[in-house]
Design a protein around this motif. Structure first.
Motif, PDB file in Angstrom:
ATOM      1  N   GLY A 107     -28.859   8.494 -46.427  1.00 28.26           N
ATOM      2  CA  GLY A 107     -30.117   8.636 -45.774  1.00 28.26           C
ATOM      3  C   GLY A 107     -29.639   9.795 -45.022  1.00 28.26           C
ATOM      4  O   GLY A 107     -30.959  10.249 -44.106  1.00 28.26           O
ATOM      5  N   SER A 108     -28.934  10.313 -45.077  1.00 25.60           N
ATOM      6  CA  SER A 108     -28.562  11.754 -44.281  1.00 25.60           C
ATOM      7  C   SER A 108     -27.681  12.645 -45.161  1.00 25.60           C
ATOM      8  O   SER A 108     -26.878  12.318 -45.936  1.00 25.60           O
ATOM      9  N   VAL A 109     -27.877  13.882 -44.694  1.00 28.33           N
ATOM     10  CA  VAL A 109     -27.124  15.064 -45.540  1.00 28.33           C
ATOM     11  C   VAL A 109     -25.869  14.933 -44.833  1.00 28.33           C
ATOM     12  O   VAL A 109     -24.837  15.315 -45.763  1.00 28.33           O
ATOM     13  N   PHE A 110     -25.636  14.474 -43.781  1.00 27.77           N
ATOM     14  CA  PHE A 110     -23.962  14.350 -43.552  1.00 27.77           C
ATOM     15  C   PHE A 110     -23.284  13.290 -43.962  1.00 27.77           C
ATOM     16  O   PHE A 110     -22.148  13.094 -43.750  1.00 27.77           O
ATOM     17  N   GLU A 111     -23.698  12.514 -44.908  1.00 28.56           N
ATOM     18  CA  GLU A 111     -23.071  11.644 -45.724  1.00 28.56           C
ATOM     19  C   GLU A 111     -22.423  12.527 -47.098  1.00 28.56           C
ATOM     20  O   GLU A 111     -21.684  11.395 -47.608  1.00 28.56           O
ATOM     21  N   LEU A 127     -19.631  17.312 -44.759  1.00 31.82           N
ATOM     22  CA  LEU A 127     -20.781  17.680 -43.935  1.00 31.82           C
ATOM     23  C   LEU A 127     -20.998  16.866 -42.527  1.00 31.82           C
ATOM     24  O   LEU A 127     -21.668  17.264 -41.588  1.00 31.82           O
ATOM     25  N   ALA A 128     -20.436  15.683 -42.611  1.00 33.19           N
ATOM     26  CA  ALA A 128     -20.336  14.730 -41.379  1.00 33.19           C
ATOM     27  C   ALA A 128     -19.967  15.656 -40.085  1.00 33.19           C
ATOM     28  O   ALA A 128     -20.203  15.253 -39.050  1.00 33.19           O
ATOM     29  N   ARG A 176     -32.654  18.724 -40.692  1.00 37.25           N
ATOM     30  CA  ARG A 176     -32.862  18.750 -39.272  1.00 37.25           C
ATOM     31  C   ARG A 176     -31.506  18.123 -38.644  1.00 37.25           C
ATOM     32  O   ARG A 176     -30.408  17.980 -39.225  1.00 37.25           O
ATOM     33  N   ARG A 177     -31.474  18.204 -37.314  1.00 39.99           N
ATOM     34  CA  ARG A 177     -30.361  17.916 -36.678  1.00 39.99           C
ATOM     35  C   ARG A 177     -29.788  16.294 -36.942  1.00 39.99           C
ATOM     36  O   ARG A 177     -28.619  16.059 -36.766  1.00 39.99           O
ATOM     37  N   ASP A 178     -30.720  15.706 -37.378  1.00 40.76           N
ATOM     38  CA  ASP A 178     -30.657  14.294 -37.629  1.00 40.76           C
ATOM     39  C   ASP A 178     -30.039  13.904 -38.979  1.00 40.76           C
ATOM     40  O   ASP A 178     -29.859  12.846 -39.520  1.00 40.76           O
TER      41      ASP A 178
END
Length: 161
Positions: free
Chosen positions: A3-7, A20-21, A133-135
């Motif tokens: 659900g997020s690029v940070f994963e 990326l987290a 985005r930031r999220d």
């Protein structure tokens, strides 16, 4: 599906993990790059954007992901890629290990970006750009022909910041 690029996690040019987290809360501009492409001079514009906006607290992070998927335009190994980018463009933004960005072998990050942006957002050449985005959600994407200094890209980055 993520659900997020940070994963996602990439590897640096030296093979170190780059989760990326660790960048959570910052907008990212992820670009598939190549050293022998007609769009290669865009490294200069990416570096200028990084110099201007990357040093701010919670500022933009530009991530270059070299790929040899289009026209054999990134045949070099990690050391050669890093030296080329430093010598010719003074690149200081993070550069990752070479990865596939299209097809079945595409890195999961690029599969996710393509799914988020839709069919037309899947890389068709070098220097596709993805702004998150930031999220950690995809804000927009840009084809190779959109330069890093274009008002369209800079405006989107300013909105993300």
């Amino acid at each position: 599906m993520a659900g997020s690029v940070f994963e996602f996690e990439l590897k640096t040019l030296t093979g170190e993990p780059y989760p990326l987290a660790a960048l959570a809360g910052r907008p990212l501009l992820i670009v598939n790059t190549a050293s022998r492409c007609g769009f290669t001079p865009q490294y200069a514009g990416l570096q200028a954007l990084w110099t201007k906006l990357g040093d701010q607290p919670n500022g933009l992070v530009i991530i270059g992901v070299p790929s040899n998927d289009f026209g054999n335009q990134e045949p070099g190994e990690a050391t050669a890629i890093g030296e080329f980018c430093d010598r010719n463009y003074g690149v200081t933004f993070p550069l990752m290990a070479k990865a596939h960005v299209k097809g079945r072998e595409a890195h999961p990050l690029f599969k996710w970006l393509g799914d988020q942006g839709g069919f037309l957002s899947r890389p068709r050449w070098n220097f596709y750009k993805y702004l998150t985005r930031r999220d950690g959600t995809l804000q927009t994407w840009f084809p190779s022909t959109t330069t890093p200094g274009s008002s369209k890209l800079v405006g989107a980055v300013e909105d993300a910041l």
